[in-house]
Design an enzyme around this catalytic site. Structure first.
Site, PDB file in Angstrom:
ATOM      1  N   HIS A 355       0.800  -1.223   0.000  1.00 45.86           N
ATOM      2  CA  HIS A 355       0.000   0.000   0.000  1.00 45.86           C
ATOM      3  C   HIS A 355       0.834   1.274   0.000  1.00 45.86           C
ATOM      4  O   HIS A 355       0.254   2.361   0.041  1.00 45.86           O
ATOM      5  CB  HIS A 355      -0.922   0.032   1.222  1.00 45.86           C
ATOM      6  CG  HIS A 355      -2.123  -0.844   1.105  1.00 45.86           C
ATOM      7  ND1 HIS A 355      -3.276  -0.462   0.448  1.00 45.86           N
ATOM      8  CD2 HIS A 355      -2.355  -2.092   1.556  1.00 45.86           C
ATOM      9  CE1 HIS A 355      -4.164  -1.438   0.514  1.00 45.86           C
ATOM     10  NE2 HIS A 355      -3.635  -2.441   1.177  1.00 45.86           N
ATOM     11  N   LYS A 547      -7.926  13.547   5.390  1.00 45.01           N
ATOM     12  CA  LYS A 547      -7.075  12.360   5.339  1.00 45.01           C
ATOM     13  C   LYS A 547      -6.037  12.467   6.451  1.00 45.01           C
ATOM     14  O   LYS A 547      -5.916  13.506   7.101  1.00 45.01           O
ATOM     15  CB  LYS A 547      -6.400  12.205   3.975  1.00 45.01           C
ATOM     16  CG  LYS A 547      -5.621  13.432   3.509  1.00 45.01           C
ATOM     17  CD  LYS A 547      -5.123  13.252   2.083  1.00 45.01           C
ATOM     18  CE  LYS A 547      -6.244  13.422   1.081  1.00 45.01           C
ATOM     19  NZ  LYS A 547      -6.380  12.327   0.159  1.00 45.01           N
ATOM     20  N   ARG A 548      -5.313  11.376   6.665  1.00 42.31           N
ATOM     21  CA  ARG A 548      -4.238  11.379   7.653  1.00 42.31           C
ATOM     22  C   ARG A 548      -3.295  12.556   7.405  1.00 42.31           C
ATOM     23  O   ARG A 548      -2.956  12.857   6.265  1.00 42.31           O
ATOM     24  CB  ARG A 548      -3.491  10.050   7.537  1.00 42.31           C
ATOM     25  CG  ARG A 548      -2.298   9.876   8.428  1.00 42.31           C
ATOM     26  CD  ARG A 548      -1.889   8.415   8.465  1.00 42.31           C
ATOM     27  NE  ARG A 548      -1.702   7.859   7.130  1.00 42.31           N
ATOM     28  CZ  ARG A 548      -0.517   7.660   6.572  1.00 42.31           C
ATOM     29  NH1 ARG A 548       0.576   8.001   7.206  1.00 42.31           N
ATOM     30  NH2 ARG A 548      -0.422   7.107   5.382  1.00 42.31           N
ATOM     31  N   LYS A 553       1.171  13.797   2.161  1.00 39.37           N
ATOM     32  CA  LYS A 553      -0.186  14.158   1.724  1.00 39.37           C
ATOM     33  C   LYS A 553      -0.268  15.628   1.304  1.00 39.37           C
ATOM     34  O   LYS A 553      -1.212  16.041   0.661  1.00 39.37           O
ATOM     35  CB  LYS A 553      -1.190  13.892   2.839  1.00 39.37           C
ATOM     36  CG  LYS A 553      -1.236  12.459   3.356  1.00 39.37           C
ATOM     37  CD  LYS A 553      -1.973  11.539   2.419  1.00 39.37           C
ATOM     38  CE  LYS A 553      -2.175  10.170   3.061  1.00 39.37           C
ATOM     39  NZ  LYS A 553      -2.885   9.223   2.168  1.00 39.37           N
ATOM     40  N   THR A 655      -8.425   6.429  -1.617  1.00 39.10           N
ATOM     41  CA  THR A 655      -9.836   6.051  -1.767  1.00 39.10           C
ATOM     42  C   THR A 655     -10.743   7.235  -1.447  1.00 39.10           C
ATOM     43  O   THR A 655     -11.879   7.271  -1.892  1.00 39.10           O
ATOM     44  CB  THR A 655     -10.207   4.861  -0.867  1.00 39.10           C
ATOM     45  OG1 THR A 655      -9.804   5.136   0.479  1.00 39.10           O
ATOM     46  CG2 THR A 655      -9.528   3.587  -1.352  1.00 39.10           C
ATOM     47  N   LYS A 659     -14.424   8.370  -3.144  1.00 43.09           N
ATOM     48  CA  LYS A 659     -15.647   8.694  -2.404  1.00 43.09           C
ATOM     49  C   LYS A 659     -16.152  10.083  -2.783  1.00 43.09           C
ATOM     50  O   LYS A 659     -17.360  10.301  -2.962  1.00 43.09           O
ATOM     51  CB  LYS A 659     -15.382   8.638  -0.901  1.00 43.09           C
ATOM     52  CG  LYS A 659     -14.962   7.279  -0.379  1.00 43.09           C
ATOM     53  CD  LYS A 659     -14.309   7.394   1.001  1.00 43.09           C
ATOM     54  CE  LYS A 659     -13.548   6.131   1.347  1.00 43.09           C
ATOM     55  NZ  LYS A 659     -12.663   6.290   2.513  1.00 43.09           N
TER      56      LYS A 659
END
Length: 812
Positions: A355, A547-548, A553, A655, A659
């Protein structure tokens, strides 16, 4: 009146609810609280699902079907009540039955606590996959840890993240069955004794892993699968003699030490003790899961040769990478198989999903630590590696003398370490990435030598999400609109959303889509006001990054843009700046100071700009604390713009991007992860792609010429923003954000925010222009929904079943 006359067998859902309330919970209807009603309703739903569960297990046995053991450190489940009611197709019936008792179902749904069993995309993906396996009738059992306090409950005080225990089990959990008869001994430490062909692991310490089963219902299929989570208890609950002499805490130390392994998800690993606890956790849940998988197999079959035909063991990322060593230990030491026969079974049973390309996530353990905690496993891994080395060196015509050093599971450079990513690849018959781009990078950059040695092992399965949660539950009005437009076949085959594409040109459809989005935004605006006291304009664009919190990110890139936008608006307030609310949420790992500092920066920027009379309602920044599945159910349906802005080549898939697109948000993002495939599905005109490509990033790295200071010197806009941070303009402490400035300039900007900033700024201006034309924006939103059909977790699971697991389905 006898008992049967007073309490007849329930003939309606209302009677079943009342019977459970009064008989099961011991509470009269007149005295029942909402919490009592929730428990009674949940237990009633669980009973109805249990009948399906037993039938599922019977069918698996009768048909001799292969069962997938899905090992994951996280399962980020949503709330179970509404999901269970929808799976049983009794949502409206339950609402009416409760209403007759003076109770609103919606109040009970909001009362439910989200299980604290995951953190981010990895855990949510695992939960989506369990949902899809049940909905497709694919026999499976998920394995993980029953964390008592999850990762943590996030509070924000003066902008700083504060971690609190997430005591989600404070009230009884109505969805689980405790299985004390399913307990397995898990060992740590001790010594290994070899006696001829027998190996004995002796002494050390041990705990029992105790099974807790949660039912995973299918939608549109009767199948109900199992999520089996492991709790822990000591072999000896306490030392009674020590207790009786008054050393109470010492006497209870076995209980405390045993339960430590299941206390929290991802304990702080900045200390040796924290690292050891992580290794203990991974061994604990892997050992129990492997023992349970073999027990289930041996209950029905006595021929080990059948194991690959009846069992698949899947490693969801590298956390369960001890599985091959534990499986070898069980087969060789406990069941006395020959080494070669056992290894053949291991490599035919195991499969592995990678991942992340981040080196720190590949689980590299010092041999000294592993030898101390898991001495037999280290011996097994060393023997696996020794035999592998012989195979590599015996390759005919091999012109790479250093090849084995590049693939060795034991890394010898400096401190001896076990590379668990390499062990996972070596032990698995299939290895896959989670987007087409990521799978290519796994082959070419992460494991290129393994791809040369075992090219047939490498595959791609692009991630997906379950439409049951992310449309039916989270956005029911949109689900109804889609049903009325193209029928309900999309719920069983999400690719049918493509039939919506013509509706993007229908003003009536787009008008209804706009009304639904407006209602969702009003709902979120109320939640924002309630949670953080900030009033936002629901008519503004809701620009979302949830998100985290992690440097890769690039939430910091988003914040740099917010400051630059604020500066530009203050410099030219007369311009037509579309109103925008930037919404962020996510948790930072407890030991990750830079991520915590980014959260602090988001709050301090918001505190400064949210009250600026010059920009007013045209720019707001909101950070919502304690991100969870239930909070996402508010945010995602309300989003207009989806921020997916990682540096190309760092995000495996994502993901959240799926969504948000499914709910009609337009993506602004780099050509990274699944963004590439989303762009292909929705069309280049309906997505905002910016920044360097993977190849351009690689070329820049290879050249060694990247200079973030040079970009800073040549950009007046970036100079102003970074100088504001350095001067303390957003903090009462002038030095607060110096570490961020240092990372961007003196740290040479590892994730290349400054390199992509100008392109990001231009893409955001394109977003502004598109937003001004609301009819055109709505058509784009409709095409994003229509293009999201590929990103169903049902499609992902079909890919896994046919290409990775070779598994069949229960009869419909």
């Amino acid at each position: 009146m006898n008992f049967q006359e007073r309490w007849p067998q329930p003939s309606s859902l209302k009677q079943a609810l009342l019977a459970r309330l009064v008989l099961g919970l011991g509470v009269s209807q007149e005295q029942a609280s909402l919490r009592d009603w929730f428990q009674a309703t949940a237990l009633t739903v669980r009973e109805l699902l249990t009948a399906r569960w037993h039938e599922t297990n019977r069918q698996v046995r009768d048909h001799g079907l292969k069962q997938v053991s899905y090992l994951s450190m996280e399962f980020l489940l949503g709330r179970g009540l509404q999901n269970g009611l929808m799976a049983l197709n009794i949502l409206d019936e339950c609402r009416e039955a409760l209403a007759e008792c003076g109770v609103r179902l919606e109040d009970l749904i909001e009362l439910e606590v989200t299980p604290a069993l995951g953190n981010g995309g990895l855990g949510r993906l695992a939960a989506c996959f369990l949902d899809s396996m049940a909905s497709l009738g694919l026999p499976s059992i998920g394995y993980g840890i029953r964390y008592e306090f999850g990762m943590f409950r996030q509070e924000v005080i003066d902008g700083w993240q504060i971690e609190r225990p997430d005591d989600w089990l404070a009230d009884s959990n109505p969805w689980e069955f405790m299985r004390p008869e399913r307990q397995y001994l898990v060992r740590f430490g001790g010594r290994v004794v070899h006696e001829g062909n027998r190996v004995h692991w002796l002494d050390g310490e041990a705990v029992y892993a105790i099974a807790y089963d949660t039912l995973v219902p299918g939608h549109g299929h009767y199948a109900v699968n199992t999520l089996r989570l492991w709790g822990a208890r000591p072999v000896e609950p306490m030392d009674l003699a020590t207790f009786n002499r008054g050393a109470f805490m010492e006497a209870l130390s076995p209980q405390l030490r045993a339960r430590t392994v299941v206390r929290v998800l991802y304990p702080d690993d900045s200390t040796i003790e924290g690292r050891e606890l992580r290794l203990r956790q991974e061994h604990f849940f892997v050992s129990a899961s492997i023992q349970d998988t073999l027990r289930r197999f041996r209950a029905d079959y006595d021929d080990w040769a059948l194991l690959p035909d009846k069992i698949s063991i899947h490693l969801n990322d590298t956390h369960p990478a001890l599985a091959p060593a534990e499986l070898m230990r069980q087969l060789v030491d406990e069941h006395l198989l020959a080494w070669d026969d056992a290894w053949d079974l291991v490599t035919r049973v195991l499969s592995y999903t990678n991942h992340t390309l981040m080196p720190e996530a590949l689980e590299i353990w010092p041999c000294d630590m592993m030898g101390r905690l898991l001495p037999r496993h280290l011996q097994i891994i060393e023997e696996i590696n020794r035999r592998f080395g012989q195979q590599v060196e015996a390759r005919p015509g091999d012109n790479q003398p250093d090849l084995f050093a590049k693939v060795s599971v034991i890394q010898e450079d400096g401190e001896r370490r076990v590379n668990m990513g390499r062990l996972s690849v070596l032990s698995s018959h299939k290895v896959n990435g989670v987007s087409r781009l990521h799978s290519r990078l796994v082959r070419e950059r992460l494991f290129p030598e393994f791809a040369e040695l075992f090219p047939e092992r490498f595959a791609n399965v692009t991630n997906g999400i379950t439409p049951r949660l992310w449309l039916n539950l989270a956005n029911p009005k949109l689900a109804t609109l889609i049903n009325e437009t193209i029928g309900d076949g999309w719920q069983r085959d999400l690719s049918r959303l493509a039939d919506l594409r013509p509706s993007a040109e229908d003003d009536a459809f787009c008008g209804r889509l706009a009304d639904i989005k407006a209602l969702n935004k009003q709902r979120l605006a109320k939640l924002i006001a309630h949670r953080v006291g900030i009033e936002v304009n629901p008519a503004a664009m809701f620009d979302v990054q949830v998100k985290r919190i992690h440097e890769y990110k690039r939430q910091l890139l988003n914040l740099l843009h917010v400051i630059a936008r604020w500066n530009a608006m203050r410099a030219a307030p007369e311009q037509d700046w579309p109103a925008r609310v930037v919404i962020m949420a996510g948790k930072a790992a407890s030991a990750y100071h830079m991520a915590k500092l980014i959260i602090k920066l988001a709050h301090d920027i918001g505190r400064r700009i949210n009250n600026d009379p010059v920009t007013g309602d045209r720019l707001k920044l909101v950070f919502l604390p304690d991100y969870s599945v239930s909070l996402a159910e508010y945010i995602i349906p309300a989003a207009d713009l989806s921020e997916q802005i990682s540096l190309a080549g760092t995000e495996a898939s994502g993901t959240g991007n799926m969504k948000l697109a499914l709910n009609g948000a337009l993506t602004i993002g780099t050509a990274d992860g699944a963004n590439v495939e989303i762009a292909e599905q929705v069309g280049p005109e309906d997505i905002f792609i910016f920044g360097m490509s993977v190849e351009e990033v690689a070329a820049l790295d290879a050249s060694g010429t990247y200079s973030s200071r040079e970009i800073y010197r040549n950009s007046q806009q970036l100079q102003e923003v970074i100088d504001q941070l350095g001067a303390g303009q957003f903090s009462s402490d002038p030095a607060c954000f110096w570490p961020i400035v240092d990372s961007l300039l003196d740290g040479n900007d590892h994730f290349k925010l400054l390199a992509d900033f100008d392109s990001y700024w231009q893409a955001q201006r394109a977003v502004d222009r598109a937003w001004r034309d609301q009819p055109a924006w709505l058509r784009k939103a409709a095409r994003n929904i229509a293009g999201a059909g590929r990103f169903s977790s049902d499609r992902s699971i079909r890919d896994y079943a046919s290409r990775i697991w070779n598994a069949g389905y229960l009869p419909a």
